[in-house]
Design an enzyme around this catalytic site. Structure first.
Site, PDB file in Angstrom:
ATOM      1  N   HIS A  17       0.842  -1.202   0.000  1.00 55.77           N
ATOM      2  CA  HIS A  17       0.000   0.000   0.000  1.00 55.77           C
ATOM      3  C   HIS A  17       0.879   1.254   0.000  1.00 55.77           C
ATOM      4  CE1 HIS A  17      -3.141  -2.576   2.316  1.00 55.77           C
ATOM      5  NE2 HIS A  17      -3.592  -2.422   1.078  1.00 55.77           N
ATOM      6  N   LYS A  41     -17.799  -5.740   8.014  1.00 55.09           N
ATOM      7  CA  LYS A  41     -16.607  -6.540   7.707  1.00 55.09           C
ATOM      8  C   LYS A  41     -15.836  -7.005   8.944  1.00 55.09           C
ATOM      9  CE  LYS A  41     -14.305  -6.213   3.248  1.00 55.09           C
ATOM     10  NZ  LYS A  41     -13.207  -5.567   2.510  1.00 55.09           N
ATOM     11  N   ARG A  90      -1.956  -6.270  -8.276  1.00 51.40           N
ATOM     12  CA  ARG A  90      -0.816  -7.140  -7.956  1.00 51.40           C
ATOM     13  C   ARG A  90      -0.602  -8.194  -9.034  1.00 51.40           C
ATOM     14  NH1 ARG A  90      -3.106  -8.447  -2.147  1.00 51.40           N
ATOM     15  NH2 ARG A  90      -4.837  -8.666  -3.581  1.00 51.40           N
ATOM     16  N   SER A 128      -3.137  -7.636   3.083  1.00 53.41           N
ATOM     17  CA  SER A 128      -3.387  -7.420   4.515  1.00 53.41           C
ATOM     18  C   SER A 128      -3.856  -8.719   5.168  1.00 53.41           C
ATOM     19  CB  SER A 128      -4.462  -6.347   4.709  1.00 53.41           C
ATOM     20  OG  SER A 128      -4.023  -5.110   4.223  1.00 53.41           O
TER      21      SER A 128
END
Ligand code: PNS
Length: 167
Positions: A17, A41, A90, A128
């Protein structure tokens, strides 16, 4: 003035990030890092903790601002008078989800465009969720997150670890 928004969950912020933030900040006059405040979440870090961590790791980049948002991204983008969203890509596995999200956002608001930056190869494997999983089992995360974030992640899992600067 070119203003862009870099949205995400950042739970926690990773070196991947940070790499995107640094590169995007050099492309736009102002980069707003926008942390999703999404109660459904159940994140590891509260939205305020995530904002604080991002603030800490970006404090030396003068044109970066960190805020939280809730609701639709396009509404937030419009509210702050921006129209560019930055996302990191990515690998090909990200592509489908990212394309779907950017197409949806454009359908919701045709003024909002998404710009993709390919992630630095060094961090192309990093997420993450992987950081959380490794940390939960006491694994080494010093290569994955900024230095000041390492102990904060371990603390969440009650992991006590000597942090080796040589790693
Ligand atoms: O870091 P993440 O979890 O991949 O980021 C996803 C994020 C926050 C960019 C995305 O979930 C989002 O924009 N959520 C806000 C709700 C929204 O606008 N949804 C419609 C677009 S799919």
């Amino acid at each position: 003035m070119k203003k862009a928004v870099y949205p995400g969950s950042f739970d926690p912020v990773t070196l991947g990030h940070l790499d995107i933030i640094q590169r995007a900040a050099s492309m736009f006059d102002e980069l707003i890092v926008a942390v999703l405040n999404n109660n459904s979440k159940s994140p590891l870090f509260s939205v305020q903790e995530r904002v604080n961590m991002l603030f800490e790791v970006t404090k030396d980049i003068p044109n970066v601002k960190v805020v939280s948002f809730s609701g639709l991204l396009v509404d937030f983008v419009e509210e702050i008078d921006a129209h560019i969203v930055v996302r990191g890509l990515r690998a090909i596995t990200d592509f489908e989800y990212e394309l779907q999200m950017s197409q949806t956002n454009r359908l919701l608001n045709s003024k909002v465009d998404t710009v993709f930056l390919n992630t630095n190869l060094k961090y192309s494997y990093l997420s993450s969720s992987m950081v959380r999983e490794v940390a939960a089992f006491g694994g080494e995360i010093t290569k994955f997150v900024p230095e000041t974030i390492v102990s904060k992640v371990y603390d969440k899992y009650g992991v006590h670890k000597e942090i080796d600067d040589e790693q």
